[in-house]
Design a protein around this motif. Structure first.
Motif, PDB file in Angstrom:
ATOM      1  N   ALA A 186     -16.576  -0.128   2.635  1.00  0.00           N
ATOM      2  CA  ALA A 186     -15.565  -0.744   3.503  1.00  0.00           C
ATOM      3  C   ALA A 186     -16.146  -1.026   4.885  1.00  0.00           C
ATOM      4  CB  ALA A 186     -14.347   0.162   3.616  1.00  0.00           C
ATOM      5  N   ALA A 187     -17.015  -0.137   5.365  1.00  0.00           N
ATOM      6  CA  ALA A 187     -17.617  -0.323   6.688  1.00  0.00           C
ATOM      7  C   ALA A 187     -18.512  -1.549   6.744  1.00  0.00           C
ATOM      8  CB  ALA A 187     -18.418   0.924   7.071  1.00  0.00           C
ATOM      9  N   ARG A 188     -18.971  -2.014   5.595  1.00  0.00           N
ATOM     10  CA  ARG A 188     -19.868  -3.164   5.556  1.00  0.00           C
ATOM     11  C   ARG A 188     -19.127  -4.494   5.377  1.00  0.00           C
ATOM     12  NH1 ARG A 188     -24.250  -1.875   1.056  1.00  0.00           N
ATOM     13  NH2 ARG A 188     -25.148  -3.802   1.922  1.00  0.00           N
ATOM     14  N   ILE A 189     -17.828  -4.426   5.148  1.00  0.00           N
ATOM     15  CA  ILE A 189     -17.039  -5.641   4.939  1.00  0.00           C
ATOM     16  C   ILE A 189     -16.627  -6.224   6.289  1.00  0.00           C
ATOM     17  CG2 ILE A 189     -14.979  -6.620   3.868  1.00  0.00           C
ATOM     18  CD1 ILE A 189     -17.107  -5.564   1.923  1.00  0.00           C
ATOM     19  N   GLU A 190     -16.883  -7.512   6.479  1.00  0.00           N
ATOM     20  CA  GLU A 190     -16.531  -8.206   7.731  1.00  0.00           C
ATOM     21  C   GLU A 190     -15.050  -8.565   7.702  1.00  0.00           C
ATOM     22  OE1 GLU A 190     -19.180 -11.487   7.582  1.00  0.00           O
ATOM     23  OE2 GLU A 190     -20.968 -10.287   8.045  1.00  0.00           O
ATOM     24  N   SER A 191     -14.241  -7.584   8.082  1.00  0.00           N
ATOM     25  CA  SER A 191     -12.804  -7.740   7.937  1.00  0.00           C
ATOM     26  C   SER A 191     -12.085  -6.802   8.886  1.00  0.00           C
ATOM     27  CB  SER A 191     -12.408  -7.426   6.488  1.00  0.00           C
ATOM     28  OG  SER A 191     -11.024  -7.509   6.311  1.00  0.00           O
ATOM     29  N   GLY A 192     -10.898  -7.206   9.326  1.00  0.00           N
ATOM     30  CA  GLY A 192     -10.118  -6.356  10.214  1.00  0.00           C
ATOM     31  C   GLY A 192      -9.509  -5.154   9.527  1.00  0.00           C
ATOM     32  N   THR A 193      -9.252  -5.255   8.228  1.00  0.00           N
ATOM     33  CA  THR A 193      -8.655  -4.165   7.466  1.00  0.00           C
ATOM     34  C   THR A 193      -9.279  -4.116   6.079  1.00  0.00           C
ATOM     35  OG1 THR A 193      -6.868  -5.543   6.563  1.00  0.00           O
ATOM     36  CG2 THR A 193      -6.436  -4.425   8.653  1.00  0.00           C
ATOM     37  N   VAL A 194      -9.392  -2.914   5.522  1.00  0.00           N
ATOM     38  CA  VAL A 194      -9.898  -2.719   4.160  1.00  0.00           C
ATOM     39  C   VAL A 194      -9.164  -1.532   3.555  1.00  0.00           C
ATOM     40  CG1 VAL A 194     -11.925  -2.369   2.685  1.00  0.00           C
ATOM     41  CG2 VAL A 194     -12.199  -3.497   4.897  1.00  0.00           C
ATOM     42  N   GLY A 195      -8.825  -1.627   2.275  1.00  0.00           N
ATOM     43  CA  GLY A 195      -8.213  -0.508   1.568  1.00  0.00           C
ATOM     44  C   GLY A 195      -9.178   0.069   0.552  1.00  0.00           C
ATOM     45  N   VAL A 196      -9.137   1.374   0.380  1.00  0.00           N
ATOM     46  CA  VAL A 196      -9.926   2.035  -0.659  1.00  0.00           C
ATOM     47  C   VAL A 196      -8.953   2.560  -1.707  1.00  0.00           C
ATOM     48  CG1 VAL A 196     -11.529   3.917  -1.198  1.00  0.00           C
ATOM     49  CG2 VAL A 196     -11.770   2.646   0.951  1.00  0.00           C
ATOM     50  N   ASN A 197      -9.035   1.998  -2.912  1.00  0.00           N
ATOM     51  CA  ASN A 197      -8.176   2.341  -4.052  1.00  0.00           C
ATOM     52  C   ASN A 197      -6.703   2.006  -3.830  1.00  0.00           C
ATOM     53  OD1 ASN A 197     -10.341   3.283  -5.625  1.00  0.00           O
ATOM     54  ND2 ASN A 197     -10.258   5.281  -4.610  1.00  0.00           N
ATOM     55  N   HIS A 198      -6.412   1.174  -2.886  1.00  0.00           N
ATOM     56  CA  HIS A 198      -5.095   0.571  -2.687  1.00  0.00           C
ATOM     57  C   HIS A 198      -5.150  -0.215  -1.385  1.00  0.00           C
ATOM     58  CE1 HIS A 198      -0.847  -0.188  -3.318  1.00  0.00           C
ATOM     59  NE2 HIS A 198      -0.930   0.465  -4.457  1.00  0.00           N
ATOM     60  N   TYR A 199      -4.044  -0.839  -1.044  1.00  0.00           N
ATOM     61  CA  TYR A 199      -3.963  -1.541   0.245  1.00  0.00           C
ATOM     62  C   TYR A 199      -2.516  -1.552   0.689  1.00  0.00           C
ATOM     63  CZ  TYR A 199      -4.494  -4.856   4.029  1.00  0.00           C
ATOM     64  OH  TYR A 199      -4.497  -5.428   5.281  1.00  0.00           O
ATOM     65  N   ALA A 200      -2.276  -1.159   1.913  1.00  0.00           N
ATOM     66  CA  ALA A 200      -0.947  -1.247   2.504  1.00  0.00           C
ATOM     67  C   ALA A 200      -1.096  -1.206   4.010  1.00  0.00           C
ATOM     68  CB  ALA A 200      -0.061  -0.093   2.032  1.00  0.00           C
TER      69      ALA A 200
END
Length: 483
Positions: free
Chosen positions: A431-445
């Motif tokens: 997730a730390a390597r994704i160029e994104s404001g938010t990331v979910g691990v095993n779900h997203y909310a």
């Protein structure tokens, strides 16, 4: 429900119901029936002018003398008024935009009330100023003052929470607001006005003026506006950013997305499949943060394709007010044609369509599209790069974590994303390597207490959390000499 009661032919300006200057109105069409649900007033530029004047007057009126505790009390009453209306609000939004009622209850019904309560608690706990020792002797008082009149412009896909994400922190900060909701969901916006009246919000602090693009453009460029908060398409956001840049006007832009779901080699596919509707197809795919690009390890590629295809094929299509419905209609005929156009583009490109792709035979009315999955998709293709905003998923194979991260980041957008793995530490590292404001691990909310927003073409600034309050505050430093 008597549908004649759904007509809302007045604007809410200066704490009063006011007829539009030119008598304009717009038909709001029910997504599942294609019939007129009600008519909503449509603001002209003259109405926008009146709303901004009301907001500027209120900014320097009684509202300016409210303490943080008093503003918090108003927000709590606002929350209570929204909570009482939660079920009826959720049903109305589902009729307007096709959102399945099980989702609408939480996000359009109770979610906004929780947001107003959250910001009430936040300003009760936070000091409005602090005193700092100066490097050169003396002290500095740092005050946090309201930024002024806020133009809040919101879209149709999540009308109530996206409005609350702007209005609640703006009011908490002591600002006044002119809110322009989307014409497609203009009817539910009046619930915010009713709640404002019930909460005892002073006249002019919140103004509700549904209108078209011309009205929105006039509001955004209005000389009486101090800050703009916008959620919508990246194309519209770029145009708004240009205007605000020229005017040196602060702006928050929450824009589009084309997020990836990285399914790791050790992922539990049962967990992924169970969350697929909520994470990749919420609100019939009409969600900016949805993980619509699924990246699957080549070693388990067929497993992932089968799991996604079987899950999507089993989703129930139907009346958005039916609690068993997973996929409702899209918001409009134009939106359905847009989505079908992307499906046709996927077919022309020769990608393997494993399910969906058509207009379902039933229901016979409504702007429905079967949820669709394309496998073997080139990540550089149109359907993998452009935001479709409908129930269409793509699946692309990858070889190793580095390749997966490269594919996830190979997009102009950077709003969200998900990682699926049984190793949480690995998920956090990816997730730390994704160029994104938010990331979910095993779900997203979305977490109300944490910042939400994007990078790259997904926007500027953050909403929610304490970070969502700061854009509505103007820091002022008062330097004090030595005593």
């Amino acid at each position: 429900m008597d549908e004649t009661t759904l007509d809302r032919l007045d604007l809410f300006i200066g704490g009063r119901w006011v007829a539009p200057r030119h008598g304009g109105s717009t038909d709001v069409i029910e997504a599942a029936t294609e019939k007129v649900l009600g008519r909503a007033a449509s603001a002209s530029t003259a109405d926008i002018d009146a709303a901004v004047v009301a907001a500027r007057t209120a900014l320097h009126g009684p509202w300016a003398d409210y303490t943080a505790e008093q503003r918090a009390d108003v927000l709590d009453r606002f929350a209570a008024a929204l909570k009482v209306r939660a079920k009826s609000t959720a049903a109305l939004v589902s009729r307007e935009n096709g959102m399945p009622i099980t989702l609408s209850i939480s996000v359009n019904g109770y979610g906004p009330a929780a947001m107003f309560s959250y910001y009430a608690g936040l300003i009760r706990a936070a000091a409005s100023e602090d005193v700092r020792p100066s490097m050169f002797g003396g002290r500095t008082v740092v005050r946090r003052e309201p930024i002024g009149v806020v133009a809040a412009v919101t879209p149709w896909n999540y009308p109530q929470p996206l409005s609350a994400m702007k209005i609640a922190p703006a009011l908490a900060a002591g600002c006044t607001v002119v809110h322009k909701p989307a014409p497609e969901t203009a009817l539910d916006a009046y619930i915010l006005a009713e709640a404002a009246l019930e909460a005892g919000l002073p006249e002019g602090v919140l103004n509700i003026v549904p209108g078209d693009r011309e009205a929105g453009a006039h509001l955004i460029a209005h000389p009486g506006v101090d800050k703009v908060a916008f959620t919508g398409s990246t194309a519209a956001g770029r145009a708004i950013g240009e205007v605000c840049g020229r005017l040196l006007r602060p702006v928050t832009l929450e824009l589009g997305g084309k997020s990836a779901a990285i399914v790791a080699e050790d992922a539990d596919l049962d967990v992924f499949a169970a969350a697929l509707l909520e994470v990749s197809l919420p609100n019939n795919g009409q969600t900016c943060h949805a993980s619509t690009r699924i990246l699957a390890p080549r070693s388990r590629y067929d497993e992932v394709v089968d799991a996604v295809t079987e899950t999507v094929r089993a989703l129930r299509i139907g009346d958005p007010l039916d609690r068993e419905t997973a996929i409702g209609p899209l918001v409009s005929a134009a939106q359905r044609e847009r989505v079908l156009g992307y499906i046709a583009a996927g077919d022309r490109a020769g990608f393997r369509r494993t399910t969906g792709g058509s207009i379902p035979a039933t229901p016979s009315a409504g702007w429905f599209v079967e949820p669709t999955v394309f496998a073997d998709v080139d990540n550089t293709s149109r359907i993998a790069q452009e935001e479709i905003f409908g129930p269409v998923l793509t699946i692309t194979p990858y070889d190793g974590d580095d390749h997966a991260v490269d594919l996830a980041n190979d997009t102009e957008y950077g709003l969200a994303g998900t990682i699926w793995t049984t190793d949480e530490a690995r998920g956090i590292a990816l997730a730390a390597r994704i160029e994104s404001g938010t990331v979910g691990v095993n779900h997203y909310a979305l977490d109300m207490a944490a910042p939400f927003g994007g990078v790259k073409a997904s926007g500027l600034g953050r909403e929610l959390g304490p970070e969502g309050l700061a854009p509505y505050q103007q820091p002022k430093s008062i330097y004090l000499g030595t005593r």
